[in-house]
Design a protein around this motif. Sequence first.
Motif, PDB file in Angstrom:
ATOM      1  N   GLY A 126      48.116 -13.817 -13.513  1.00 51.29           N
ATOM      2  CA  GLY A 126      47.895 -13.484 -15.258  1.00 51.29           C
ATOM      3  C   GLY A 126      48.248 -13.948 -16.100  1.00 51.29           C
ATOM      4  N   ILE A 127      49.333 -15.012 -16.036  1.00 56.10           N
ATOM      5  CA  ILE A 127      49.466 -16.006 -17.147  1.00 56.10           C
ATOM      6  C   ILE A 127      48.812 -16.421 -16.953  1.00 56.10           C
ATOM      7  CG2 ILE A 127      51.194 -17.493 -17.749  1.00 56.10           C
ATOM      8  CD1 ILE A 127      53.512 -15.865 -15.951  1.00 56.10           C
ATOM      9  N   ILE A 128      47.860 -17.380 -16.284  1.00 54.61           N
ATOM     10  CA  ILE A 128      47.195 -18.415 -16.355  1.00 54.61           C
ATOM     11  C   ILE A 128      46.063 -17.687 -17.193  1.00 54.61           C
ATOM     12  CG2 ILE A 128      45.170 -19.978 -15.195  1.00 54.61           C
ATOM     13  CD1 ILE A 128      47.110 -20.504 -12.516  1.00 54.61           C
ATOM     14  N   SER A 129      45.950 -16.501 -16.770  1.00 55.70           N
ATOM     15  CA  SER A 129      44.619 -15.963 -16.963  1.00 55.70           C
ATOM     16  C   SER A 129      44.722 -15.345 -18.899  1.00 55.70           C
ATOM     17  CB  SER A 129      43.774 -14.432 -16.531  1.00 55.70           C
ATOM     18  OG  SER A 129      43.609 -13.241 -16.877  1.00 55.70           O
ATOM     19  N   SER A 130      46.210 -14.975 -19.336  1.00 58.78           N
ATOM     20  CA  SER A 130      46.161 -15.032 -20.347  1.00 58.78           C
ATOM     21  C   SER A 130      46.185 -16.524 -21.322  1.00 58.78           C
ATOM     22  CB  SER A 130      47.521 -14.072 -20.670  1.00 58.78           C
ATOM     23  OG  SER A 130      47.741 -14.667 -21.931  1.00 58.78           O
ATOM     24  N   LEU A 131      46.900 -16.632 -20.479  1.00 62.31           N
ATOM     25  CA  LEU A 131      46.592 -18.971 -21.492  1.00 62.31           C
ATOM     26  C   LEU A 131      44.725 -19.003 -21.589  1.00 62.31           C
ATOM     27  CD1 LEU A 131      49.190 -20.914 -19.114  1.00 62.31           C
ATOM     28  CD2 LEU A 131      49.709 -19.971 -22.188  1.00 62.31           C
ATOM     29  N   LEU A 132      44.579 -18.485 -20.525  1.00 65.21           N
ATOM     30  CA  LEU A 132      42.976 -19.048 -21.215  1.00 65.21           C
ATOM     31  C   LEU A 132      42.407 -18.462 -21.871  1.00 65.21           C
ATOM     32  CD1 LEU A 132      41.965 -19.973 -17.412  1.00 65.21           C
ATOM     33  CD2 LEU A 132      41.966 -21.434 -18.944  1.00 65.21           C
ATOM     34  N   ILE A 133      42.120 -16.917 -22.197  1.00 66.16           N
ATOM     35  CA  ILE A 133      41.435 -15.847 -23.059  1.00 66.16           C
ATOM     36  C   ILE A 133      42.013 -16.533 -24.306  1.00 66.16           C
ATOM     37  CG2 ILE A 133      41.433 -13.652 -23.222  1.00 66.16           C
ATOM     38  CD1 ILE A 133      40.404 -12.686 -20.560  1.00 66.16           C
ATOM     39  N   SER A 134      43.163 -16.548 -24.509  1.00 68.39           N
ATOM     40  CA  SER A 134      44.224 -16.468 -25.568  1.00 68.39           C
ATOM     41  C   SER A 134      43.769 -17.825 -26.338  1.00 68.39           C
ATOM     42  CB  SER A 134      45.595 -16.210 -26.315  1.00 68.39           C
ATOM     43  OG  SER A 134      46.696 -16.618 -24.892  1.00 68.39           O
ATOM     44  N   PHE A 135      43.651 -19.011 -25.983  1.00 69.01           N
ATOM     45  CA  PHE A 135      42.761 -20.079 -26.028  1.00 69.01           C
ATOM     46  C   PHE A 135      41.472 -19.851 -26.518  1.00 69.01           C
ATOM     47  CE2 PHE A 135      40.236 -24.088 -24.861  1.00 69.01           C
ATOM     48  CZ  PHE A 135      41.716 -25.173 -25.376  1.00 69.01           C
ATOM     49  N   THR A 136      40.611 -19.666 -25.626  1.00 66.27           N
ATOM     50  CA  THR A 136      39.674 -19.028 -26.172  1.00 66.27           C
ATOM     51  C   THR A 136      39.795 -18.518 -26.788  1.00 66.27           C
ATOM     52  OG1 THR A 136      38.628 -18.916 -24.132  1.00 66.27           O
ATOM     53  CG2 THR A 136      37.295 -18.551 -25.210  1.00 66.27           C
ATOM     54  N   ILE A 137      39.765 -17.515 -27.590  1.00 70.38           N
ATOM     55  CA  ILE A 137      39.781 -17.117 -28.423  1.00 70.38           C
ATOM     56  C   ILE A 137      40.227 -16.971 -30.018  1.00 70.38           C
ATOM     57  CG2 ILE A 137      40.893 -14.476 -30.145  1.00 70.38           C
ATOM     58  CD1 ILE A 137      41.259 -13.306 -27.346  1.00 70.38           C
ATOM     59  N   SER A 138      41.118 -18.203 -29.636  1.00 71.10           N
ATOM     60  CA  SER A 138      41.922 -19.257 -31.104  1.00 71.10           C
ATOM     61  C   SER A 138      40.964 -19.908 -31.484  1.00 71.10           C
ATOM     62  CB  SER A 138      43.309 -19.608 -30.627  1.00 71.10           C
ATOM     63  OG  SER A 138      43.557 -20.599 -31.823  1.00 71.10           O
ATOM     64  N   LEU A 147      36.166 -18.211 -19.667  1.00 74.13           N
ATOM     65  CA  LEU A 147      36.371 -16.881 -19.343  1.00 74.13           C
ATOM     66  C   LEU A 147      36.099 -16.907 -17.932  1.00 74.13           C
ATOM     67  CD1 LEU A 147      34.942 -14.908 -22.643  1.00 74.13           C
ATOM     68  CD2 LEU A 147      37.267 -14.896 -21.694  1.00 74.13           C
ATOM     69  N   THR A 148      35.446 -17.793 -17.223  1.00 73.65           N
ATOM     70  CA  THR A 148      35.274 -16.902 -16.350  1.00 73.65           C
ATOM     71  C   THR A 148      36.263 -17.359 -14.983  1.00 73.65           C
ATOM     72  OG1 THR A 148      33.288 -17.638 -16.163  1.00 73.65           O
ATOM     73  CG2 THR A 148      34.161 -17.776 -13.849  1.00 73.65           C
ATOM     74  N   ILE A 149      36.586 -19.163 -15.279  1.00 69.30           N
ATOM     75  CA  ILE A 149      38.450 -18.908 -14.323  1.00 69.30           C
ATOM     76  C   ILE A 149      39.179 -17.853 -14.781  1.00 69.30           C
ATOM     77  CG2 ILE A 149      40.440 -20.829 -14.659  1.00 69.30           C
ATOM     78  CD1 ILE A 149      38.300 -23.166 -15.420  1.00 69.30           C
ATOM     79  N   ALA A 150      39.605 -17.555 -16.216  1.00 70.88           N
ATOM     80  CA  ALA A 150      41.010 -16.623 -16.218  1.00 70.88           C
ATOM     81  C   ALA A 150      40.228 -14.841 -15.656  1.00 70.88           C
ATOM     82  CB  ALA A 150      40.954 -15.970 -17.908  1.00 70.88           C
ATOM     83  N   GLU A 151      39.153 -14.756 -15.262  1.00 70.95           N
ATOM     84  CA  GLU A 151      38.831 -13.283 -14.765  1.00 70.95           C
ATOM     85  C   GLU A 151      39.315 -13.674 -12.995  1.00 70.95           C
ATOM     86  OE1 GLU A 151      39.079 -10.622 -16.010  1.00 70.95           O
ATOM     87  OE2 GLU A 151      37.947  -9.445 -13.465  1.00 70.95           O
TER      88      GLU A 151
END
Lengths: 268, 358
Positions: free
Chosen positions: A184-196, A245-249
């Motif tokens: 979950g943490i990795i997925s959260s890092l990746l998604i917030s990175f992408t959003i930013s 996003l794929t990695i995050a999911e």
Amino acid sequence: MKGGWFKVYALAYLLFLYAPIIILPMFAFNDATVIAFPLSGFSTRWFDEMMQAPALRIALKNSLIIAVSAAVISTTLGIFAARATTRYRFPAKAGIMGLIMLPLVLPEIIVAVSLLVVLLGLGVNLSIFTVILGHVLICTPFTIAILSSAFQSLDQSLEEAAYDLGESGPSTFRLIILPLVMPGIISSLLISFTISLDEFIIAFFLAGTEPTLPVYIFSQFRFPSSVPVIMALGTVLVCLSILLLTIAEYFRRRGIAKSGGKDTGGFL
Amino acid sequence: MIAFQDVHKYYGDYHALRGITATIRAGEFFSLLGPSGCGKTTLLRTIAGFEGISSGAVMIDGKNMAGVPANKRPTNMVFQSYAIFPHLTVAENVGFGLRRAGLSKDEMAKRVGDALEMVGLAGYGARAAHALSGGQRQRVALARALILKPKVLLLDEPLSALDKKMREQMQVELIRLQRQVGITFILVTHDQEEALVMSDRIAVMFEGEIAQLADPETLYRRPSSRRVADFIGTMNFLPAKILSEAGGKIEVEAEGFGRATVEADQAPGAASGDGAAVGFRPETLTILFEGQQATDREATAVIEEVVYFGDMTYYDVRLDGAKTSTRISMRNVFGRPVLEIGAKTRISWSPGALVLFR
Ligand SMILES: Nc1ncnc2c1ncn2[C@@H]1O[C@H](COP(=O)(O)OP(=O)(O)O)[C@@H](O)[C@H]1O
Ligand SMILES: [Mg+2]
């Protein structure tokens, strides 16, 4: 013919969504300065040019610094918030959580303008740091949503069992909770990175003299000659976003499978 | 060994434990039995240290546990959900509590191997924990808790997630294990049969209070109240009037039985609002067949319902003069017919069958 029209509708819908994105690589590899059909030949020179533009490199560096910082900070905040909402009862919990999640539905332009007013009022100079601040604000609701799902699927008796077997609070967190919510943490890092990385409005308002990549791209559209380079850049960014996003999911799902819970959310 | 001294526990306004006072002896298999929501788990968790208490004291080996956190108490717990760490192997789960003991790799492997063998999982060490069946998880949870040689093992409904056959098998194994290791086991269960089968002593709880604390036989034969009697097995009740009380014998006039004598020690119950009643277990009454010798403890009855169980037959009979029917269980003897509904019959009861509740 049952379902026939539905298929047409679905196809039209997908075309509408993704056709513009197909345009990107088409013109990125097209051997012409003008963005128009017919295509005139294959070339990678826009990618070469992209690699050489110094302003672009600075913007990319700014964007990466901002995205990494925003991802780390908002995920850290998300861990605390998700832990608090899933484990503890406190007064006005619903109200507090509502406020934290608010940026999710607030128009970004409102967030950007009000942040700008406040920061200028406080006499803070606009810089990378002010952009990070803004991005943390809009990323945190996403990280909380992802991490809450991870913390929720965690059986509380696992913590108690570790504690019962002699571990302290912090070591229980490190040995049991952290590994189980890590996906979950990795997925959260990746998604917030992408959003930013994608974010334009807040960055545009708060960046001052340190533009991010989207702001740089926007500014370059005034010069027709640099449009193909932007196309090349866009192609790279789209590929990167899809990959992240794929990695995050993947990590989010693996996390749920591993702790034996049910899938109750997610973005993909 | 473990002593509760007037333990009270509030959840906000809710009074979950209402003055628990009890002593659990070292090395015994002790059960907390009661309906769902009566506070069994709460009481167990006050021993483990997961739940603070509002007043009173919980003592382990004469030491007040107030302020001693769960990770410093000489207790270990088998959770209802088993709480097996899903990201670790079976061996890592079992050895988890030994991490801080500073054992050598070989010593650790040996202790884990011994613990796994004790619960019948020898050779399962390398398996991933999340791939185990319910019964195997249960065993891992047991091994993980017992490897630390706690003074007390706490078990919260450990068998409730298993199917009937597995449950009965694990009951026997738990008893064997408890005798083998000699550790005090405290089991929480809502299953009276399970408690009777497994325990040295049982505390029956209702609404945050211990209604009766006794060994299984006493609980079954001399329940202290109608409520306990109702909760443990089946008990019939018929209204009664106390005629006289002298010399350790109580003379009663009971519906269906007429005049009968009850030993004073068979009248444990405190006064209840329902008036006095005699209670008796289904197997303490016998249907007298043709030609069987009558005794002075005899009554007549009509059979109202017959339930055939193979080895047993349950008869619901109406004793003459009684307003409600009474259940009798009879072992089926080869060659003896099963009686029909509507048949008139004589019944007799064994001495000491009647318990007086007043
Ligand atoms: N953390 C809690 N907060 C509020 N009430 C609780 C809590 N835990 C248990 N209770 C209440 O206390 C009562 C006893 O619960 P519990 O000990 O779990 O019962 P049992 O194990 O006998 O079924 C129940 O009515 C339950 O709703
Ligand atoms: Mg319970």
